[in-house]
Design an enzyme around this catalytic site. Sequence first.
Site, mmCIF file in Angstrom:
data_model
loop_
_atom_site.group_PDB
_atom_site.id
_atom_site.type_symbol
_atom_site.label_atom_id
_atom_site.label_comp_id
_atom_site.label_asym_id
_atom_site.label_seq_id
_atom_site.Cartn_x
_atom_site.Cartn_y
_atom_site.Cartn_z
ATOM 1 C CB SER A 200 -0.961 0.027 1.199
ATOM 2 O OG SER A 200 -1.796 -1.098 1.145
ATOM 3 N NE ARG A 201 2.776 2.771 -5.181
ATOM 4 C CZ ARG A 201 2.852 1.624 -5.855
ATOM 5 N NH1 ARG A 201 3.151 0.499 -5.246
ATOM 6 N NH2 ARG A 201 2.652 1.624 -7.164
#
Length: 223
Positions: A200-201
Amino acid sequence: MTESPHDPTLDAALRTHTDYGVEKLDESDLAGDPFTQFTAWLAEAAERKAYEPNAMVLGTIDPDGAPSIRTVLLRGVDERGFAFYTDYTSRKGRALLANPAVAVVFPWYTLHRQVKIFGHAHPVEATDSDDYFAHRPRGAQVAAWSSDQSTPIASREALEQKVHDAEERFADAPEVPRPERWGGFRIVPSRVEFWQGRTSRLHDRLVFHREGESNWRVERLQP
Ligand SMILES: Cc1cc2nc3c(=O)[nH]c(=O)nc-3n(C[C@H](O)[C@H](O)[C@H](O)COP(=O)(O)O)c2cc1C
């Protein structure tokens, strides 16, 4: 701007969105200095078959202030810094001799990792360049004599003629000597960032800041 025709392959390439797995980089995982940490990650990149794991993208500043980049190969790393070899009269060579500031990235995409290095690059000792040059394949040694790196040439044929001339010049020489304009630079880092891609970055970014000769402070950055 004109609309480009719909190309699903291109669309897919532009929309690639890799979610970077489960590996992490904690402060507690980190070595006490960036050289030890880098060496461990480089060895891992080689073990995990990263393509050309010692390739780094090197940014320099031209004498007119414009940035410039290119890939070079790391040929040595220890507590003194990160060494690579090139032509001192090339664009990067001239840039660095006028302004030693550099920014570097090792883009280990397949490992979901990158290392960024910021610092200054200085020519290595001539004896270090001699030693390294002596171990290059003869073809690469001749090429160093044949190419005035980064300067224009009229044609491929003209380049091949220069190679031919250099081969003739050294035909009877047991060893090809190092051209004076060819040699190494060592990058002395002031800041080194280790980046580990996460899901999710929410990546891990741990940065070593030099504080004195061999003291390093570690800081975590937001992804
Ligand atoms: C994978 C790869 C490795 C390279 N390694 C070197 C190197 O170690 N030294 C070098 O001078 N050029 C190397 N090059 C070529 C440089 O990227 C660049 O084209 C050349 O050094 C001229 O750069 P300049 O005009 O900015 O000085 C490499 C290129 C690639 C793609």
